[in-house]
Scaffold this motif. Sequence first.
Motif, PDB file in Angstrom:
ATOM      1  N   ARG A   1       0.779  -1.238   0.000  1.00  6.51           N
ATOM      2  CA  ARG A   1       0.000   0.000   0.000  1.00  6.51           C
ATOM      3  C   ARG A   1       0.810   1.288   0.000  1.00  6.51           C
ATOM      4  O   ARG A   1       0.316   2.320  -0.430  1.00  6.51           O
ATOM      5  CB  ARG A   1      -0.925   0.026   1.217  1.00  6.51           C
ATOM      6  CG  ARG A   1      -1.961  -1.038   1.197  1.00  6.51           C
ATOM      7  CD  ARG A   1      -2.986  -0.723   0.148  1.00  6.51           C
ATOM      8  NE  ARG A   1      -4.022  -1.749   0.149  1.00  6.51           N
ATOM      9  CZ  ARG A   1      -5.017  -1.779  -0.674  1.00  6.51           C
ATOM     10  NH1 ARG A   1      -5.143  -0.842  -1.572  1.00  6.51           N
ATOM     11  NH2 ARG A   1      -5.899  -2.739  -0.611  1.00  6.51           N
ATOM     12  N   TYR A   2       2.022   1.254   0.513  1.00  9.03           N
ATOM     13  CA  TYR A   2       2.771   2.492   0.706  1.00  9.03           C
ATOM     14  C   TYR A   2       4.056   2.512  -0.097  1.00  9.03           C
ATOM     15  O   TYR A   2       4.660   1.479  -0.361  1.00  9.03           O
ATOM     16  CB  TYR A   2       3.095   2.694   2.182  1.00  9.03           C
ATOM     17  CG  TYR A   2       1.862   2.840   3.039  1.00  9.03           C
ATOM     18  CD1 TYR A   2       1.137   4.017   3.035  1.00  9.03           C
ATOM     19  CD2 TYR A   2       1.420   1.797   3.834  1.00  9.03           C
ATOM     20  CE1 TYR A   2      -0.003   4.163   3.808  1.00  9.03           C
ATOM     21  CE2 TYR A   2       0.283   1.924   4.613  1.00  9.03           C
ATOM     22  CZ  TYR A   2      -0.425   3.109   4.591  1.00  9.03           C
ATOM     23  OH  TYR A   2      -1.549   3.237   5.348  1.00  9.03           O
ATOM     24  N   ARG A   3       4.471   3.719  -0.425  1.00  9.38           N
ATOM     25  CA  ARG A   3       5.779   3.933  -1.052  1.00  9.38           C
ATOM     26  C   ARG A   3       6.681   4.544   0.016  1.00  9.38           C
ATOM     27  O   ARG A   3       6.288   5.502   0.692  1.00  9.38           O
ATOM     28  CB  ARG A   3       5.669   4.908  -2.211  1.00  9.38           C
ATOM     29  CG  ARG A   3       4.920   4.358  -3.368  1.00  9.38           C
ATOM     30  CD  ARG A   3       4.936   5.360  -4.493  1.00  9.38           C
ATOM     31  NE  ARG A   3       4.078   4.874  -5.568  1.00  9.38           N
ATOM     32  CZ  ARG A   3       3.875   5.509  -6.680  1.00  9.38           C
ATOM     33  NH1 ARG A   3       4.448   6.679  -6.890  1.00  9.38           N
ATOM     34  NH2 ARG A   3       3.099   5.005  -7.600  1.00  9.38           N
ATOM     35  N   PHE A   4       7.866   3.991   0.156  1.00 12.20           N
ATOM     36  CA  PHE A   4       8.801   4.541   1.129  1.00 12.20           C
ATOM     37  C   PHE A   4      10.218   4.239   0.680  1.00 12.20           C
ATOM     38  O   PHE A   4      10.454   3.381  -0.168  1.00 12.20           O
ATOM     39  CB  PHE A   4       8.538   3.984   2.539  1.00 12.20           C
ATOM     40  CG  PHE A   4       8.527   2.493   2.626  1.00 12.20           C
ATOM     41  CD1 PHE A   4       9.693   1.778   2.874  1.00 12.20           C
ATOM     42  CD2 PHE A   4       7.347   1.789   2.463  1.00 12.20           C
ATOM     43  CE1 PHE A   4       9.681   0.406   2.957  1.00 12.20           C
ATOM     44  CE2 PHE A   4       7.318   0.416   2.556  1.00 12.20           C
ATOM     45  CZ  PHE A   4       8.488  -0.286   2.800  1.00 12.20           C
ATOM     46  N   ARG A   5      11.128   4.983   1.254  1.00  7.47           N
ATOM     47  CA  ARG A   5      12.534   4.837   0.917  1.00  7.47           C
ATOM     48  C   ARG A   5      13.034   3.458   1.347  1.00  7.47           C
ATOM     49  O   ARG A   5      12.791   3.039   2.477  1.00  7.47           O
ATOM     50  CB  ARG A   5      13.315   5.921   1.642  1.00  7.47           C
ATOM     51  CG  ARG A   5      14.730   6.017   1.270  1.00  7.47           C
ATOM     52  CD  ARG A   5      15.335   7.103   2.095  1.00  7.47           C
ATOM     53  NE  ARG A   5      16.491   7.661   1.458  1.00  7.47           N
ATOM     54  CZ  ARG A   5      17.134   8.685   1.905  1.00  7.47           C
ATOM     55  NH1 ARG A   5      16.719   9.297   2.988  1.00  7.47           N
ATOM     56  NH2 ARG A   5      18.190   9.140   1.300  1.00  7.47           N
ATOM     57  N   GLY A   6      13.701   2.750   0.470  1.00  5.92           N
ATOM     58  CA  GLY A   6      14.254   1.443   0.787  1.00  5.92           C
ATOM     59  C   GLY A   6      13.321   0.280   0.482  1.00  5.92           C
ATOM     60  O   GLY A   6      13.665  -0.866   0.731  1.00  5.92           O
ATOM     61  N   LYS A   7      12.142   0.566  -0.049  1.00 12.66           N
ATOM     62  CA  LYS A   7      11.185  -0.495  -0.336  1.00 12.66           C
ATOM     63  C   LYS A   7      11.738  -1.486  -1.363  1.00 12.66           C
ATOM     64  O   LYS A   7      11.601  -2.694  -1.197  1.00 12.66           O
ATOM     65  CB  LYS A   7       9.873   0.107  -0.839  1.00 12.66           C
ATOM     66  CG  LYS A   7       8.822  -0.924  -1.156  1.00 12.66           C
ATOM     67  CD  LYS A   7       7.534  -0.266  -1.616  1.00 12.66           C
ATOM     68  CE  LYS A   7       6.530  -1.277  -2.061  1.00 12.66           C
ATOM     69  NZ  LYS A   7       5.286  -0.644  -2.524  1.00 12.66           N
ATOM     70  N   SER A   8      12.374  -0.987  -2.399  1.00  9.19           N
ATOM     71  CA  SER A   8      12.920  -1.885  -3.421  1.00  9.19           C
ATOM     72  C   SER A   8      14.041  -2.748  -2.852  1.00  9.19           C
ATOM     73  O   SER A   8      14.180  -3.919  -3.233  1.00  9.19           O
ATOM     74  CB  SER A   8      13.412  -1.100  -4.635  1.00  9.19           C
ATOM     75  OG  SER A   8      14.424  -0.196  -4.256  1.00  9.19           O
ATOM     76  N   LEU A   9      14.808  -2.216  -1.921  1.00 14.11           N
ATOM     77  CA  LEU A   9      15.860  -3.009  -1.286  1.00 14.11           C
ATOM     78  C   LEU A   9      15.247  -4.130  -0.439  1.00 14.11           C
ATOM     79  O   LEU A   9      15.703  -5.267  -0.487  1.00 14.11           O
ATOM     80  CB  LEU A   9      16.741  -2.114  -0.417  1.00 14.11           C
ATOM     81  CG  LEU A   9      17.839  -2.832   0.363  1.00 14.11           C
ATOM     82  CD1 LEU A   9      18.844  -3.472  -0.593  1.00 14.11           C
ATOM     83  CD2 LEU A   9      18.524  -1.880   1.312  1.00 14.11           C
TER      84      LEU A   9
END
Length: 66
Positions: free
Chosen positions: A29-37
């Motif tokens: 649900r959310y976008r945040f820094r480090g999500k792809s990592l």
Amino acid sequence: MIAFTFWQAAVSTLLTLLFGLPGAYLMARYRFRGKSLIMALTAIPFVMPTLVVATAFTALLGRAAG
């Protein structure tokens, strides 16, 4: 002995649901820094064999890190 196995499986399932469902909700649900990592690190065990991952970490970090 079989009762312990069922008990352990039940507790493991409950703990997985307790931590896994909120984590999956946040990731979806959310976008945040480090999500792809985080997504990449959680996919590694399913994509690459353990030996290959250990060799890659040893190559990157050196023997003293492990």
